[in-house]
Design an enzyme around this catalytic site. Structure first.
Site, PDB file in Angstrom:
ATOM      1  N   SER A 126       0.823  -1.210   0.000  1.00  0.00           N
ATOM      2  CA  SER A 126       0.000   0.000   0.000  1.00  0.00           C
ATOM      3  C   SER A 126       0.854   1.256   0.000  1.00  0.00           C
ATOM      4  O   SER A 126       1.943   1.283   0.591  1.00  0.00           O
ATOM      5  CB  SER A 126      -0.866  -0.014   1.269  1.00  0.00           C
ATOM      6  OG  SER A 126      -1.428   1.243   1.486  1.00  0.00           O
ATOM      7  N   TYR A 151      -2.372  -1.147  10.813  1.00  0.00           N
ATOM      8  CA  TYR A 151      -2.618  -1.757   9.491  1.00  0.00           C
ATOM      9  C   TYR A 151      -1.475  -1.408   8.531  1.00  0.00           C
ATOM     10  O   TYR A 151      -0.863  -2.270   7.907  1.00  0.00           O
ATOM     11  CB  TYR A 151      -3.962  -1.268   8.901  1.00  0.00           C
ATOM     12  CG  TYR A 151      -3.983  -1.345   7.402  1.00  0.00           C
ATOM     13  CD1 TYR A 151      -4.131  -2.578   6.769  1.00  0.00           C
ATOM     14  CD2 TYR A 151      -3.783  -0.204   6.611  1.00  0.00           C
ATOM     15  CE1 TYR A 151      -4.079  -2.664   5.378  1.00  0.00           C
ATOM     16  CE2 TYR A 151      -3.732  -0.293   5.242  1.00  0.00           C
ATOM     17  CZ  TYR A 151      -3.880  -1.521   4.624  1.00  0.00           C
ATOM     18  OH  TYR A 151      -3.810  -1.608   3.262  1.00  0.00           O
ATOM     19  N   LYS A 155       2.026  -3.556   6.594  1.00  0.00           N
ATOM     20  CA  LYS A 155       2.494  -3.554   5.196  1.00  0.00           C
ATOM     21  C   LYS A 155       3.986  -3.239   5.145  1.00  0.00           C
ATOM     22  O   LYS A 155       4.747  -3.846   4.386  1.00  0.00           O
ATOM     23  CB  LYS A 155       1.710  -2.537   4.365  1.00  0.00           C
ATOM     24  CG  LYS A 155       0.223  -2.839   4.235  1.00  0.00           C
ATOM     25  CD  LYS A 155      -0.032  -4.142   3.493  1.00  0.00           C
ATOM     26  CE  LYS A 155      -1.503  -4.484   3.377  1.00  0.00           C
ATOM     27  NZ  LYS A 155      -1.750  -5.827   2.845  1.00  0.00           N
TER      28      LYS A 155
END
Ligand code: UDP
Length: 340
Positions: A126, A151, A155
């Site tokens: 992302s 979150y 990544k």
């Protein structure tokens, strides 16, 4: 026919990618624990492609179950790893669940691949790893910063694990998504978030469908053309097709490095108000919205440099914002009609 394992293949991006893979002649096997997606995706993929992908319901957090699933498909040529939790706010409230799910699943998948000799891996990353970028367009060389949410941090950490794990015997491509929206042109599959959507486009379509009263625009005092935040929205089918190109690159050993990173965006930034206007104009409706405060952790402006993907992968996004907003509404309408 090369077999590709798609983890999280019942989810939004995973299902669209499965459709694009099948269209290019790949055999798709989906590994999904169905925690945040439905088995119905399999029938939807079948309706669109004429091929029903095999579904293996497996919790990738469980090492033994992961190994068993991989053993049955050790003839696969590559893995595309979508399986992960993705709700930013939830990750702030329950960080350990995010680290456990997103990182244990990744490690178990990589260990199983090593065990069974599946040497190609594509990761669903992302643009959140860029934090607040110093300048736009953001190139892949822009510094990676600690993301605002657990979150996002999963990544970043995942990319570090993947970089360490990639060597002459194991190749990885990490794809950094900007803002995927829209749906397959059939209107038979699309984004279906659980509960109240966090992301802009599903909130817009659900407001248009009468499920939400009005859309809240988070801030109109950003240093942008109309004061609302700017993002690089990319059609989910463009994103899906980029995964197919990346798979081809790994399988045919065209990659130059064992670990490669590419931005997936269009290179154009649109403000929240521009997205709303396009949605209203293209779909001939008007949307109830109100300006409210900024959302914590939101970045004012982000859009991608797409040059590396164009040069190395030979891939560029083809679909414009109008096509994104039309397809998103087409799916929402169809889905609500089906379920009314
Ligand atoms: N946004 C908004 N209202 C919403 C959801 C999102 O104004 O209900 C804005 C958000 O502040 C951001 C943009 O829409 O500027 C895209 O947000 P999204 O959550 O879809 O993606 P993000 O870029 O934050 O990952």
């Amino acid at each position: 026919m090369s077999k590709i394992i798609v983890t999280g293949g019942c989810g939004y991006i995973g299902a669209h990618t499965s459709i694009a893979l099948i269209a290019q002649g790949y055999q798709v096997v989906i590994f999904d624990d169905l925690s945040n997606a439905s088995e119905e995706s399999i029938s939807r993929i079948e309706k669109i492609t004429g091929t029903r992908p095999e579904l293996c319901v497996v919790d990738l957090k469980d090492k033994n179950k992961t190994n068993t699933a991989f053993e049955a498909h050790k003839d696969a040529s590559a893995v595309i790893h979508f399986a992960a939790y993705k709700a930013v706010k939830e990750s702030v409230e329950q960080p350990l669940q995010y680290y456990e799910n997103n990182l244990f699943s990744l490690i178990n998948t990589l260990v199983a691949q090593q065990k069974f000799g599946i040497k190609n891996f594509i990761f669903s990353s992302s643009a959140t790893v860029y934090g607040i970028p110093e300048s736009c367009p953001v190139t892949e060389n822009s510094p990676v910063k600690r993301p605002f949410s657990p979150y996002g941090n999963t990544k970043k950490i995942a990319e570090e694990i993947l970089e360490d794990n990639s060597n002459s015997g194991f190749s990885t491509i990490s794809l950094r998504y900007f803002n995927p929206i829209g749906a397959h042109k059939s209107g038979d599959i699309g984004e279906l978030p659980n509960g109240v959507p966090n992301n802009l486009m599903p909130f817009i379509t659900q407001t248009a469908a009468g499920i939400r009263k009005k859309l809240m625009i988070f801030g109109d005092d950003y240093p942008t053309k109309d004061g609302t935040a700017v993002r690089d929205y990319i059609h989910v089918m463009d994103l899906a097709e980029a995964h197919v190109v990346a798979v081809d690159r790994l399988i045919h050993k065209k990659q130059k490095e064992n670990f490669e990173i590419y931005n997936l965006g269009t290179g154009t930034g649109y403000s929240v108000l521009e997205v709303i206007k396009a949605f209203e104009t293209q779909n001939n409706l008007s949307l109830a919205y109100e300006i409210t405060e900024r959302r914590e952790g939101d970045v004012p402006i982000v859009f991608a440099s797409t040059e590396l993907a164009a040069k190395k992968l030979g891939w560029r996004a083809k679909r414009d914002l109008n096509s994104m907003v039309k397809s998103a509404w087409n799916w929402e309408k169809n889905y609500r009609k089906e379920n009314s």
